[in-house]
Motif scaffolding. Sequence first.
Motif, PDB file in Angstrom:
ATOM      1  N   ARG A  34       0.844  -1.197   0.000  1.00  0.00           N
ATOM      2  CA  ARG A  34       0.000   0.000   0.000  1.00  0.00           C
ATOM      3  C   ARG A  34       0.877   1.243   0.000  1.00  0.00           C
ATOM      4  NH1 ARG A  34      -5.282   2.101   1.696  1.00  0.00           N
ATOM      5  NH2 ARG A  34      -5.450   3.773   0.199  1.00  0.00           N
ATOM      6  N   GLU A  35       0.601   2.146  -0.936  1.00  0.00           N
ATOM      7  CA  GLU A  35       1.336   3.409  -0.948  1.00  0.00           C
ATOM      8  C   GLU A  35       0.676   4.403   0.006  1.00  0.00           C
ATOM      9  OE1 GLU A  35       2.327   5.069  -4.718  1.00  0.00           O
ATOM     10  OE2 GLU A  35       3.317   3.232  -5.404  1.00  0.00           O
ATOM     11  N   LEU A 136     -15.143  -2.686   9.422  1.00  0.00           N
ATOM     12  CA  LEU A 136     -15.169  -1.970   8.143  1.00  0.00           C
ATOM     13  C   LEU A 136     -14.217  -2.582   7.112  1.00  0.00           C
ATOM     14  CD1 LEU A 136     -15.367   1.694   9.483  1.00  0.00           C
ATOM     15  CD2 LEU A 136     -17.158   0.477   8.239  1.00  0.00           C
ATOM     16  N   LYS A 137     -13.236  -3.339   7.583  1.00  0.00           N
ATOM     17  CA  LYS A 137     -12.283  -3.965   6.653  1.00  0.00           C
ATOM     18  C   LYS A 137     -13.020  -4.873   5.663  1.00  0.00           C
ATOM     19  CE  LYS A 137      -8.061  -6.699   6.388  1.00  0.00           C
ATOM     20  NZ  LYS A 137      -6.993  -7.400   7.146  1.00  0.00           N
ATOM     21  N   THR A 138     -13.988  -5.655   6.173  1.00  0.00           N
ATOM     22  CA  THR A 138     -14.765  -6.564   5.313  1.00  0.00           C
ATOM     23  C   THR A 138     -15.504  -5.777   4.244  1.00  0.00           C
ATOM     24  OG1 THR A 138     -15.102  -7.912   7.284  1.00  0.00           O
ATOM     25  CG2 THR A 138     -16.455  -8.448   5.370  1.00  0.00           C
ATOM     26  N   LEU A 139     -16.102  -4.654   4.657  1.00  0.00           N
ATOM     27  CA  LEU A 139     -16.847  -3.805   3.728  1.00  0.00           C
ATOM     28  C   LEU A 139     -15.906  -3.248   2.652  1.00  0.00           C
ATOM     29  CD1 LEU A 139     -19.835  -2.879   3.613  1.00  0.00           C
ATOM     30  CD2 LEU A 139     -19.142  -0.802   4.810  1.00  0.00           C
ATOM     31  N   ASN A 162       0.711   5.271  13.513  1.00  0.00           N
ATOM     32  CA  ASN A 162       1.616   4.209  13.074  1.00  0.00           C
ATOM     33  C   ASN A 162       0.926   2.844  13.082  1.00  0.00           C
ATOM     34  OD1 ASN A 162       4.022   5.706  12.514  1.00  0.00           O
ATOM     35  ND2 ASN A 162       4.229   6.053  14.704  1.00  0.00           N
ATOM     36  N   ARG A 163       0.059   2.629  14.056  1.00  0.00           N
ATOM     37  CA  ARG A 163      -0.687   1.363  14.115  1.00  0.00           C
ATOM     38  C   ARG A 163      -1.595   1.219  12.896  1.00  0.00           C
ATOM     39  NH1 ARG A 163      -4.601  -0.517  19.154  1.00  0.00           N
ATOM     40  NH2 ARG A 163      -5.511  -2.356  18.159  1.00  0.00           N
ATOM     41  N   HIS A 168      -3.693  -1.495   9.592  1.00  0.00           N
ATOM     42  CA  HIS A 168      -5.013  -1.198   9.001  1.00  0.00           C
ATOM     43  C   HIS A 168      -4.809  -0.380   7.733  1.00  0.00           C
ATOM     44  CE1 HIS A 168      -6.999  -2.541  12.754  1.00  0.00           C
ATOM     45  NE2 HIS A 168      -5.982  -1.947  13.348  1.00  0.00           N
ATOM     46  N   ASN A 169      -3.958  -0.872   6.834  1.00  0.00           N
ATOM     47  CA  ASN A 169      -3.589  -0.034   5.695  1.00  0.00           C
ATOM     48  C   ASN A 169      -4.666   0.016   4.606  1.00  0.00           C
ATOM     49  OD1 ASN A 169      -3.275  -2.474   4.406  1.00  0.00           O
ATOM     50  ND2 ASN A 169      -1.105  -2.205   3.927  1.00  0.00           N
ATOM     51  N   PHE A 170      -5.858  -0.506   4.923  1.00  0.00           N
ATOM     52  CA  PHE A 170      -7.010  -0.336   4.019  1.00  0.00           C
ATOM     53  C   PHE A 170      -7.671   1.032   4.246  1.00  0.00           C
ATOM     54  CE2 PHE A 170      -8.187  -2.591   7.851  1.00  0.00           C
ATOM     55  CZ  PHE A 170      -9.283  -1.879   8.325  1.00  0.00           C
TER      56      PHE A 170
END
Length: 516
Positions: A34-35, A136-139, A162-163, A168-170
């Motif tokens: 992920r950029e 929300l990741k699933t969505l 940072n976490r 949670h880079n989505f």
Amino acid sequence: MSKQTKDYSKYFDFSDAKVISEDEHGKKIRIRGREIHIISEPNQREEKKRGKQETQVMYENAVPEELRQIGLGKHYLVYTFGCQMNEHDSETIKGMLEQMGYQATESREEADIILLNTCAIRENAEDRVFGELGHLKTLKLERPGLLLGVCGCMAQEEGVVNRIMQKHNFVDMIFGTHNIHRLPQLVQGALFSKEMVVEVWSKEGDIVENLPKKRQGMRGWVNIMYGCDKFCTYCIVPYTRGKERSRLPQDVIAEVRELARQGFKEITLLGQNVNAYGKDLEGMNYTFGDLMDDISKIDIPRVRFTTSHPRDFDDRLIEVLAQGGNLVEHIHLPVQSGSTEVLKRMSRKYTRERYLELAHKIYTSIPNAVLTTDIIVGFPGETDEQFEETLSLVREVGFDSAYTFIYSPREGTPAAGMEDNVPMEVKKQRLQRLNSTIKEYSRIGSEKFLGQVVEVLVEGASKNNDQVLAGRTRTNKLVHFEGSENLIGEFVHVQITDSKSFYIKGELVAEPAAIG
């Protein structure tokens, strides 16, 4: 590992991050495919500084013309965690999104952009946000075009940002409390670059006026100042909200006049410490008492304020509040502890005696005043005797209600480094005893209303029975009574027939004989 010694270090390991580019506009990195475009990121060392530079007041258009159609045909959903200040920030966020063409929705499935406006006061608020991100990741996996953003106080914390970048880079956007007005540009960046955009200013921002707001209902919140300079040892707010910055009196008064023109029935003036209002306005001798005096002359039925710091609650303010009129008798005055020793460790800068003296002054000048408060139990080093002092202060003041908390350490605050030597079982017992005492005095306060006729601003149907309406008195007491829903948003008079601990019940009366 216990929560008291939470380890944030694992979120600072960026050994697998690749720097793609770096220039005056920030840097771009790649983590796990992920950029991420980091325009600016939080820095607690910077947040601790209190700069001497003047705060600029800007009267610009927050949503440029070219971004006013970016959300046409799309929907937004904002989740708000925390205090009234966060709620007010969400009104601004919604106002800007609507100027960008987005429409509100309550459905996650329909939303094209979902923002979590977060709170950093307590650890469980933080846990709730990360739990929400998990859902929300699933969505996001089902609908990659959905924009997800985290903003507010949590975004001002290094460990949190940072976490999110690591785990949670989505998430598409992270922005802080000082740069909410930059939302349109951040949405544009996230939409078109497909990168995660991080822009969190560690230095407190300027005051940006004329931001659009989406207000609903009959009550409005009006920010009069931002930030806090008190640095209580348990509190993260001075770092997340920055130094105290007062809005200019004419801007506050113009906003209140506009709300009166729009027909709002009640406003609440907001600030982390409203009593410090005006102290930073150079060349002006204008205090919070002066502002309240000017607002009392505006044709709006009720004016409240929150929150107060006892150290700055002066005689001028008491004198103005004693005039009554549209300035209500309810005063929220956080004490936090009844022990001078604990207050010293909290760096509250007042003593038990000073607080009691202030409460006495208020009751003497405003005999029908109702005080509510905030109290923390189990602060590091709190002894049984010191907790008993808190209980005796509660009895002496006779608070009508209180927000009560078990102490939880916040990373980066001085108290987080203190030995948390009060066992959790003891903290829970103290909280239970404190709540029982508060309940007792709340019931005594409720019983005073029996037989009286009170003015109630009707808020809506009761949560438990849609045949029953709920509203509040000037002193913020919750009232239940039977009536038709066309009364919602109106002032009515209710004769009190029954008292419970945290609300009172009554019957609608046509014309009041005497108002309590």
